[in-house]
Write an enzyme that holds these catalytic residues in place. Structure first.
Site, PDB file in Angstrom:
ATOM      1  N   HIS A  56       0.855  -1.182   0.000  1.00  0.00           N
ATOM      2  CA  HIS A  56       0.000   0.000   0.000  1.00  0.00           C
ATOM      3  C   HIS A  56       0.897   1.240   0.000  1.00  0.00           C
ATOM      4  O   HIS A  56       2.046   1.196   0.452  1.00  0.00           O
ATOM      5  CB  HIS A  56      -0.892   0.023   1.236  1.00  0.00           C
ATOM      6  CG  HIS A  56      -1.982  -1.003   1.200  1.00  0.00           C
ATOM      7  ND1 HIS A  56      -3.143  -0.867   1.923  1.00  0.00           N
ATOM      8  CD2 HIS A  56      -2.091  -2.182   0.540  1.00  0.00           C
ATOM      9  CE1 HIS A  56      -3.932  -1.909   1.715  1.00  0.00           C
ATOM     10  NE2 HIS A  56      -3.301  -2.726   0.872  1.00  0.00           N
ATOM     11  N   GLU A  58       0.917   3.931   1.832  1.00  0.00           N
ATOM     12  CA  GLU A  58       1.385   4.374   3.150  1.00  0.00           C
ATOM     13  C   GLU A  58       2.512   3.482   3.663  1.00  0.00           C
ATOM     14  O   GLU A  58       3.515   3.974   4.201  1.00  0.00           O
ATOM     15  CB  GLU A  58       0.224   4.386   4.148  1.00  0.00           C
ATOM     16  CG  GLU A  58      -0.906   5.333   3.783  1.00  0.00           C
ATOM     17  CD  GLU A  58      -1.983   4.703   2.900  1.00  0.00           C
ATOM     18  OE1 GLU A  58      -3.084   5.270   2.837  1.00  0.00           O
ATOM     19  OE2 GLU A  58      -1.737   3.649   2.275  1.00  0.00           O
ATOM     20  N   CYS A  86      -6.120   2.350   5.465  1.00  0.00           N
ATOM     21  CA  CYS A  86      -6.805   1.140   5.916  1.00  0.00           C
ATOM     22  C   CYS A  86      -6.245   0.724   7.280  1.00  0.00           C
ATOM     23  O   CYS A  86      -5.245   1.284   7.745  1.00  0.00           O
ATOM     24  CB  CYS A  86      -6.603   0.027   4.881  1.00  0.00           C
ATOM     25  SG  CYS A  86      -4.935  -0.671   4.888  1.00  0.00           S
ATOM     26  N   CYS A  89      -2.479   0.010   7.239  1.00  0.00           N
ATOM     27  CA  CYS A  89      -1.658   1.212   7.121  1.00  0.00           C
ATOM     28  C   CYS A  89      -1.672   2.026   8.419  1.00  0.00           C
ATOM     29  O   CYS A  89      -0.647   2.597   8.807  1.00  0.00           O
ATOM     30  CB  CYS A  89      -2.130   2.048   5.943  1.00  0.00           C
ATOM     31  SG  CYS A  89      -1.838   1.217   4.361  1.00  0.00           S
TER      32      CYS A  89
END
Length: 161
Positions: A56, A58, A86, A89
Site C-alpha cells: 500500500h 502508506e 486502511c 496502514c
C-alpha cells in the site's frame, strides 16, 4: 507557509502521486512521509504491480522513510495520504510511531471506486465479523509459546523497539 497550507500542499502532492501511479499501472493511492527535519519520502500503491498485498502507498512510504533515515522510528514525522489509511496502514503508522496522519479522500470515496475496506474495519470493531478470518491461540507442539520472549528478555545486546 502556515500549517494548514503545508497540509494542503502535501495532500495535493499525495493525490498527484496517486493519479500518476494509476497511469503507471498501479493503484489509485499515494502517500508522503515528511520527517521532523523536513525530509520527504514517497510511496505509491504497487499491490498488483508487485503482487504484494502489503504494498500500500502508506506502507511503502513508511518503508522508504525508515530506510532513508536509517531507523525504524519515525517519531515526529507526518504521513500525508491521498486516501484514508486502511487498518493495516494505520497499524504500520502506529508501529513506526508517526506523529500525525492526514488524508484527502475517505473510505467511502474508496468504496465508491471499488476499494471497500469496510469488512476490515468491522473485523476489528466487533467479534461477529471475525468469521471473515478466524484467529485462535493454540499451544505449540513442543516447547513453550513464550520461549522466544524468554530468550528476548535474556539477550543483552538487543535493539529494543
Amino acid at each position: 507557509m502556515d500549517e494548514s497550507q503545508r497540509i494542503a500542499h502535501y495532500l495535493a502532492k499525495a493525490v498527484e502521486l496517486a493519479t500518476d501511479n494509476v497511469r503507471n499501472n498501479g493503484g489509485p493511492f499515494g502517500a508522503i512521509v515528511v520527517t521532523e527535519d523536513g525530509r520527504e519520502f514517497v510511496g505509491v500503491n504497487r499491490v498488483t504491480a508487485n503482487l504484494d498485498p502489503t504494498a500500500h502507498a502508506e506502507v511503502t512510504a513508511i518503508r522508504n522513510a525508515c530506510q532513508g533515515i536509517g531507523d525504524f522510528d519515525l517519531s515526529g514525522a507526518t504521513l500525508y495520504s491521498s486516501c484514508e489509511p486502511c487498518p493495516m496502514c494505520l497499524a504500520s503508522s502506529l508501529w513506526a510511531r508517526v506523529g500525525h496522519v492526514y488524508f484527502a479522500a475517505d473510505r467511502q470515496d474508496a468504496a465508491d471506486a471499488g476499494f471497500d475496506d469496510a469488512l476490515f474495519y468491522q473485523y476489528f470493531d466487533s467479534p461477529e465479523h471475525r468469521n471473515l478470518m478466524p484467529v485462535a491461540q493454540l499451544p505449540p507442539g513442543t516447547g513453550s509459546a513464550v520461549d522466544p520472549f524468554n530468550q528476548w528478555r535474556a539477550t543483552a545486546n538487543k535493539t529494543v523497539y
